[in-house]
Scaffold this motif. Structure first.
Motif, PDB file in Angstrom:
ATOM      1  N   ALA A  38      87.901  -4.584  32.241  1.00  0.00           N
ATOM      2  CA  ALA A  38      88.533  -4.946  30.967  1.00  0.00           C
ATOM      3  C   ALA A  38      87.504  -5.045  29.855  1.00  0.00           C
ATOM      4  O   ALA A  38      87.753  -4.631  28.705  1.00  0.00           O
ATOM      5  CB  ALA A  38      89.283  -6.269  31.124  1.00  0.00           C
ATOM      6  N   ALA A  39      86.311  -5.587  30.168  1.00  0.00           N
ATOM      7  CA  ALA A  39      85.252  -5.660  29.167  1.00  0.00           C
ATOM      8  C   ALA A  39      84.773  -4.264  28.782  1.00  0.00           C
ATOM      9  O   ALA A  39      84.459  -4.004  27.606  1.00  0.00           O
ATOM     10  CB  ALA A  39      84.091  -6.504  29.709  1.00  0.00           C
ATOM     11  N   ALA A  40      84.726  -3.350  29.751  1.00  0.00           N
ATOM     12  CA  ALA A  40      84.317  -1.967  29.452  1.00  0.00           C
ATOM     13  C   ALA A  40      85.328  -1.289  28.539  1.00  0.00           C
ATOM     14  O   ALA A  40      84.948  -0.568  27.596  1.00  0.00           O
ATOM     15  CB  ALA A  40      84.155  -1.195  30.759  1.00  0.00           C
ATOM     16  N   TRP A  41      86.630  -1.485  28.797  1.00  0.00           N
ATOM     17  CA  TRP A  41      87.650  -0.895  27.918  1.00  0.00           C
ATOM     18  C   TRP A  41      87.556  -1.468  26.509  1.00  0.00           C
ATOM     19  O   TRP A  41      87.677  -0.737  25.525  1.00  0.00           O
ATOM     20  CB  TRP A  41      89.047  -1.171  28.492  1.00  0.00           C
ATOM     21  N   SER A  42      87.322  -2.770  26.423  1.00  0.00           N
ATOM     22  CA  SER A  42      87.215  -3.389  25.103  1.00  0.00           C
ATOM     23  C   SER A  42      86.015  -2.853  24.345  1.00  0.00           C
ATOM     24  O   SER A  42      86.084  -2.627  23.126  1.00  0.00           O
ATOM     25  CB  SER A  42      87.100  -4.913  25.271  1.00  0.00           C
ATOM     26  N   SER A  43      84.927  -2.609  25.054  1.00  0.00           N
ATOM     27  CA  SER A  43      83.729  -2.078  24.408  1.00  0.00           C
ATOM     28  C   SER A  43      83.929  -0.636  23.960  1.00  0.00           C
ATOM     29  O   SER A  43      83.443  -0.224  22.897  1.00  0.00           O
ATOM     30  CB  SER A  43      82.552  -2.177  25.380  1.00  0.00           C
ATOM     31  N   GLU A  44      84.681   0.155  24.745  1.00  0.00           N
ATOM     32  CA  GLU A  44      84.842   1.585  24.430  1.00  0.00           C
ATOM     33  C   GLU A  44      85.943   1.847  23.409  1.00  0.00           C
ATOM     34  O   GLU A  44      85.792   2.712  22.523  1.00  0.00           O
ATOM     35  CB  GLU A  44      85.132   2.347  25.717  1.00  0.00           C
ATOM     36  N   TYR A  45      87.062   1.108  23.503  1.00  0.00           N
ATOM     37  CA  TYR A  45      88.228   1.414  22.661  1.00  0.00           C
ATOM     38  C   TYR A  45      88.537   0.334  21.629  1.00  0.00           C
ATOM     39  O   TYR A  45      89.541   0.410  20.926  1.00  0.00           O
ATOM     40  CB  TYR A  45      89.473   1.625  23.548  1.00  0.00           C
ATOM     41  N   GLY A  46      87.687  -0.661  21.557  1.00  0.00           N
ATOM     42  CA  GLY A  46      87.895  -1.692  20.559  1.00  0.00           C
ATOM     43  C   GLY A  46      88.576  -2.914  21.158  1.00  0.00           C
ATOM     44  O   GLY A  46      89.330  -2.814  22.128  1.00  0.00           O
ATOM     45  N   PRO A  47      88.343  -4.112  20.587  1.00  0.00           N
ATOM     46  CA  PRO A  47      88.881  -5.345  21.159  1.00  0.00           C
ATOM     47  C   PRO A  47      90.401  -5.441  21.104  1.00  0.00           C
ATOM     48  O   PRO A  47      90.992  -6.216  21.854  1.00  0.00           O
ATOM     49  CB  PRO A  47      88.220  -6.432  20.310  1.00  0.00           C
ATOM     50  N   ASP A  48      91.059  -4.633  20.192  1.00  0.00           N
ATOM     51  CA  ASP A  48      92.519  -4.721  20.079  1.00  0.00           C
ATOM     52  C   ASP A  48      93.243  -3.664  20.903  1.00  0.00           C
ATOM     53  O   ASP A  48      94.477  -3.610  20.892  1.00  0.00           O
ATOM     54  CB  ASP A  48      92.925  -4.577  18.611  1.00  0.00           C
ATOM     55  N   ALA A  49      92.472  -2.831  21.620  1.00  0.00           N
ATOM     56  CA  ALA A  49      93.123  -1.750  22.369  1.00  0.00           C
ATOM     57  C   ALA A  49      93.917  -2.311  23.542  1.00  0.00           C
ATOM     58  O   ALA A  49      94.999  -1.790  23.871  1.00  0.00           O
ATOM     59  CB  ALA A  49      92.060  -0.766  22.864  1.00  0.00           C
ATOM     60  N   LEU A  50      93.436  -3.363  24.190  1.00  0.00           N
ATOM     61  CA  LEU A  50      94.100  -3.949  25.360  1.00  0.00           C
ATOM     62  C   LEU A  50      94.114  -5.462  25.178  1.00  0.00           C
ATOM     63  O   LEU A  50      93.070  -6.101  25.111  1.00  0.00           O
ATOM     64  CB  LEU A  50      93.350  -3.575  26.644  1.00  0.00           C
ATOM     65  N   ARG A  51      95.320  -6.020  25.081  1.00  0.00           N
ATOM     66  CA  ARG A  51      95.428  -7.442  24.771  1.00  0.00           C
ATOM     67  C   ARG A  51      95.059  -8.329  25.956  1.00  0.00           C
ATOM     68  O   ARG A  51      94.477  -9.396  25.790  1.00  0.00           O
ATOM     69  CB  ARG A  51      96.860  -7.733  24.312  1.00  0.00           C
ATOM     70  N   GLU A  52      95.395  -7.905  27.178  1.00  0.00           N
ATOM     71  CA  GLU A  52      95.179  -8.776  28.332  1.00  0.00           C
ATOM     72  C   GLU A  52      95.026  -7.965  29.608  1.00  0.00           C
ATOM     73  O   GLU A  52      95.514  -6.832  29.707  1.00  0.00           O
ATOM     74  CB  GLU A  52      96.342  -9.751  28.487  1.00  0.00           C
ATOM     75  N   ALA A  53      94.307  -8.550  30.557  1.00  0.00           N
ATOM     76  CA  ALA A  53      94.178  -7.992  31.907  1.00  0.00           C
ATOM     77  C   ALA A  53      94.475  -9.125  32.887  1.00  0.00           C
ATOM     78  O   ALA A  53      93.831 -10.171  32.854  1.00  0.00           O
ATOM     79  CB  ALA A  53      92.774  -7.435  32.136  1.00  0.00           C
ATOM     80  N   GLY A  54      95.479  -8.904  33.725  1.00  0.00           N
ATOM     81  CA  GLY A  54      95.909  -9.961  34.637  1.00  0.00           C
ATOM     82  C   GLY A  54      95.722  -9.588  36.092  1.00  0.00           C
ATOM     83  O   GLY A  54      95.580  -8.408  36.442  1.00  0.00           O
ATOM     84  N   LEU A  55      95.700 -10.606  36.945  1.00  0.00           N
ATOM     85  CA  LEU A  55      95.628 -10.391  38.391  1.00  0.00           C
ATOM     86  C   LEU A  55      96.304 -11.564  39.076  1.00  0.00           C
ATOM     87  O   LEU A  55      96.400 -12.669  38.525  1.00  0.00           O
ATOM     88  CB  LEU A  55      94.181 -10.259  38.872  1.00  0.00           C
ATOM     89  N   ASN A  56      96.784 -11.322  40.297  1.00  0.00           N
ATOM     90  CA  ASN A  56      97.469 -12.355  41.071  1.00  0.00           C
ATOM     91  C   ASN A  56      96.459 -13.273  41.752  1.00  0.00           C
ATOM     92  O   ASN A  56      95.425 -12.822  42.255  1.00  0.00           O
ATOM     93  CB  ASN A  56      98.369 -11.714  42.128  1.00  0.00           C
ATOM     94  N   VAL A  57      96.782 -14.547  41.801  1.00  0.00           N
ATOM     95  CA  VAL A  57      95.950 -15.554  42.447  1.00  0.00           C
ATOM     96  C   VAL A  57      96.809 -16.290  43.463  1.00  0.00           C
ATOM     97  O   VAL A  57      97.911 -16.754  43.140  1.00  0.00           O
ATOM     98  CB  VAL A  57      95.371 -16.548  41.419  1.00  0.00           C
TER      99      VAL A  57
END
Length: 760
Positions: free
Chosen positions: A569-588
């Motif tokens: 998720a940090a890589a996507w934010s760095s490549e496509y901008g902080p607003d490209a992906l609002r959230e990344a979730g996973l089950n706990v």
């Protein structure tokens, strides 16, 4: 020490010369004792000035310093008097001031030795020690009386008062010192030093007194020149022993005084032998006889006490052995037989080829009781289950606590019906038990001991049957049948392979997009894990996730998914901008939330990846939220960190509405079961209306509580349209996008960025 020893050696040499060649005056015999006394006094003084003594030891040695000094003055006075009146040395008595000094010195020494603390035992042991001391005192006193004091009192020529007082005091010192120091085990005064000091006064005084009484003046000369100079030598050796103890060279305590009472009894027999040999039966002999009778009575009393004590010790030993045997073979909490006794009894039954069956009873969801109500309540529940097992099994079998919440029953005999017992146990568990009136269910596996079976094979079959009962829905019993263990074994082997998969990098994270329903814009992803098995291909999560939960591997597996999701998720934010992906979730899972390191693992993953806290979403099921205080604390800590929490599968639990008040949720995910059939299907309009009503209620509740919503499991356009009309803004499902690799999400983001640029 060398100097005092040299003086004693010189005195001995002079006495030999005096006897052989008549060297010197008899008055010279009185010089050696005060000369050695000066050295002994100096040794004690030197230790008091330089030694780091305990206060009790310092008090003892100060008293001895005074005693040694006064005795040295007394014998010095005697030496001066004898040298001054050398011609009268053979007949001259000890001057009264000198005798007084010596008596005061001996009295001070007795007082110092008597004040040395002795650790007194209690109870019967105290009485035994008192008897031992009394026997020792009387035995030693009888011998010295017969050999020394009695001849003095019955002598034809009366002794001077000074001589009688000193001899009597010498006897008292000898007997008292021997009795006292034999029972000193240790303490501030070194026990070896104390014995040397006691011997310096007591033993030498006793020898001198006996010699003087038995052999007269000639023996007195020998005592002054040979025996009594040993007193400073022994005292100086005692000082050296105390020095060594203060330097850390103290000897380990040892039991003392064990042989002294027996030696005392033997000593009493010495005068009795003389009486038996024909000694006149005068009043000194009568005293010996009375002492012998008293000592014999005391020995009898001591032996009686020893007999009683030995009987008590043997009884306690037997009780202790029985208790240890019970503890080794029984469970401490419930009092039931334990695994070791269970295996032993089962092995005995198999060796006798007697019919035997094993019921393995495992409580269902017992961990929830510990998590929600605490381990104390859980322990009391286990005790109640054990009590129920005893009542139902009765005399027909052996109830056992195997481990944790797992119990077993061993049935032997042809009349035993394990299935009937299993049914009764399940029926009994349908009623509330324990003081907290809890309902608990159990899964029971039954295995019979077939010909050729071993303990391990019977227990394995029972375990397989019990596991099968759990897979069939719990609260039931299953009897083992051939072939039943293969799928169970495969499932167990899956756990071992999963451990290898984590080590060999066989797991992959894929991402299912979460889209905005009005324009299909990508707003977030849900991370999912896939296992690429080297021989079986892709293993579905529904197969290996339960194995991970059961083996505890869900914790390292969840840690891997967490770190990979944050990194990506940090890589996507760095490549496509902080607003490209609002959230990344996973089950706990609940098991992860119970891990005390989970919150710190999340913080570390965010810090290492650089992903902002608000971009991470942790999805928790309703059942996980209800798993106790540890889970609740972890969730609130994560919320305070700024991490968004999502309530997954909302609406499927029994306490969904109350959870929204107690759980710091930011997102509610409508469960797929309420999305399936939400569109108006021909033939089932009522079912669709009901699902729409639930979906409408959830969105209205979420808006009232200012929560975001996501609809799960959207599989066609009609469902998406209905949900959009109901007010849902985001959704996920195969109709919108299937789970894809990170590269697939990257392509979606790139396409989305291109479209946005074209629109501008």
């Amino acid at each position: 020490m060398l100097a005092s020893t040299g003086i004693a050696a010189v005195g001995t040499a002079w006495y030999v010369a005096y006897l052989t060649v008549g060297a010197g005056s008899e008055a010279l015999a009185y010089v050696f004792v005060p000369a050695g006394g000066v050295l002994a006094t100096a040794a004690v003084l030197h230790m008091l000035r330089g030694g780091a003594l305990n206060p009790v030891a310092r008090r003892f040695w100060r008293a001895l310093l005074g005693a040694a000094g006064v005795i040295t003055i007394g014998y010095g006075w005697l030496a001066v008097d004898m040298l001054t009146h050398a011609a009268e040395a053979r007949t001259r008595s000890m001057p009264l001031p000198a005798a007084a000094c010596v008596a005061i010195g001996f009295g001070t020494a007795i007082w110092a030795v008597a004040r040395v603390p002795v650790v007194l035992p209690g109870g019967v042991e105290w009485w035994r020690m008192v008897l031992d001391r009394t026997i020792a005192f009387l035995g030693c006193a009888t011998v010295l009386w017969y050999l020394g004091l009695a001849p003095m009192f019955s002598a034809e020529e009366p002794w001077s008062r000074q001589a009688m007082a000193l001899v009597g005091l010498a006897f008292l010192v000898a007997v008292g010192a021997a009795t006292k120091v034999s029972y000193v085990l240790g303490g501030p005064v070194d026990r070896v030093a104390l014995r040397l000091v006691a011997a310096s006064g007591g033993v030498t005084a006793g020898i001198v007194a006996v010699l003087a009484v038995r052999f007269g003046y000639a023996a007195g000369i020998a005592a002054q020149a040979v025996v009594m100079p040993l007193t400073p030598v022994l005292a100086t050796l005692g000082v050296a022993a105390q020095w060594r103890a203060d330097l850390g060279l103290r000897r380990a305590p040892a039991r003392s005084g064990v042989l002294l009472p027996y030696l005392a009894v033997l000593a009493v027999d010495v005068p009795l032998v003389a009486v038996a040999a024909g000694a006149p039966l005068g009043w000194p002999v009568r005293v010996v006889l009375v002492a012998a009778v008293v000592v014999t009575a005391l020995v009898g009393a001591r032996q009686f006490i020893a007999f009683r004590e030995n009987a008590r010790l043997l009884r306690n030993t037997r009780l202790q052995e029985e208790r240890l045997q019970y503890e080794v073979s029984h469970d401490a909490l419930t009092g039931l037989a334990n695994r070791a006794l269970f295996r032993d009894r089962l092995a005995t039954a198999l060796a006798a080829t007697a019919p035997a069956s094993v019921l393995l009873v495992d409580l269902d969801d017992f961990k929830t009781v510990n998590d929600l109500l605490g381990h104390g309540v859980g322990d009391r529940l286990l005790v109640s289950v054990a009590r129920l097992l005893r009542a139902e099994v009765g005399e027909h079998g052996l109830p056992v606590r195997v481990a944790g919440d797992e119990f077993a029953v061993l049935l032997t005999g042809a009349d035993a019906d394990p299935e009937e017992l299993a049914g009764r146990l399940l029926s009994a568990l349908n009623r509330p038990i324990s003081e907290h009136r809890l309902l608990v269910q159990a899964s029971i596996g039954i295995a019979a001991a077939e010909p050729g079976a071993t303990v391990d094979s019977v227990l394995r079959d029972a375990d397989v049957a019990m596991y099968t009962a759990k897979q069939r829905g719990k609260a039931s019993f299953v009897r083992y049948a051939d072939g039943m263990g293969e799928p169970v074994l495969a499932h167990m082997q899956l756990g071992g392979e999963l451990r290898r998969a984590l080590d060999n990098d066989e797991l992959r994270v894929v991402y299912q997009p979460i889209l905005r329903l009005r324009d299909n814009r990508l707003v977030g992803v849900e991370a999912l894990v896939r296992w690429h098995h080297p021989t079986r291909g892709v293993v579905c999560p529904g197969e290996f996730i339960p194995a991970a939960e059961r083996t505890g591997l869900i914790v390292p597996l969840g840690r891997f998914v967490l770190r990979e999701t944050c990194r990506q998720a940090a890589a996507w934010s760095s490549e496509y901008g902080p607003d490209a992906l609002r959230e990344a979730g996973l089950n706990v899972s609940a098991r992860q939330l119970h891990d005390p390191d989970f919150v710190s693992d999340v913080a570390a993953a965010l810090a290492d990846s650089g992903l902002p806290c608000e971009r991470l979403v942790l999805e928790v099921t309703e059942s996980a939220v209800l798993r106790g205080q540890q889970v609740s604390r972890a969730l609130y800590e994560l919320d305070r960190m700024g991490i968004r929490l999502s309530l997954d599968d909302f609406g499927t639990g029994e306490s969904s509405l109350s959870l929204l008040r107690a759980f710091p949720a930011a997102i509610v995910k409508l469960d797929k079961s309420f999305v399936d059939g939400i569109e108006i299907d021909d033939g089932q309009p009522a079912a669709a209306d009901a699902r729409q009503a639930v979906a409408r209620a959830v969105i209205q509740l979420a808006r009232a509580l200012r929560l975001d919503t996501v609809a799960e499991g959207i599989e066609n356009a009609a469902q998406a349209a209905v949900l959009r009309e109901l007010g849902y803004t985001c959704g996920q499902g195969y109709h919108l996008a299937r789970p894809m690799t990170a590269d697939g999400v990257s392509r979606l983001l790139a396409r989305q960025q291109t479209v946005a640029s074209a629109d501008r």
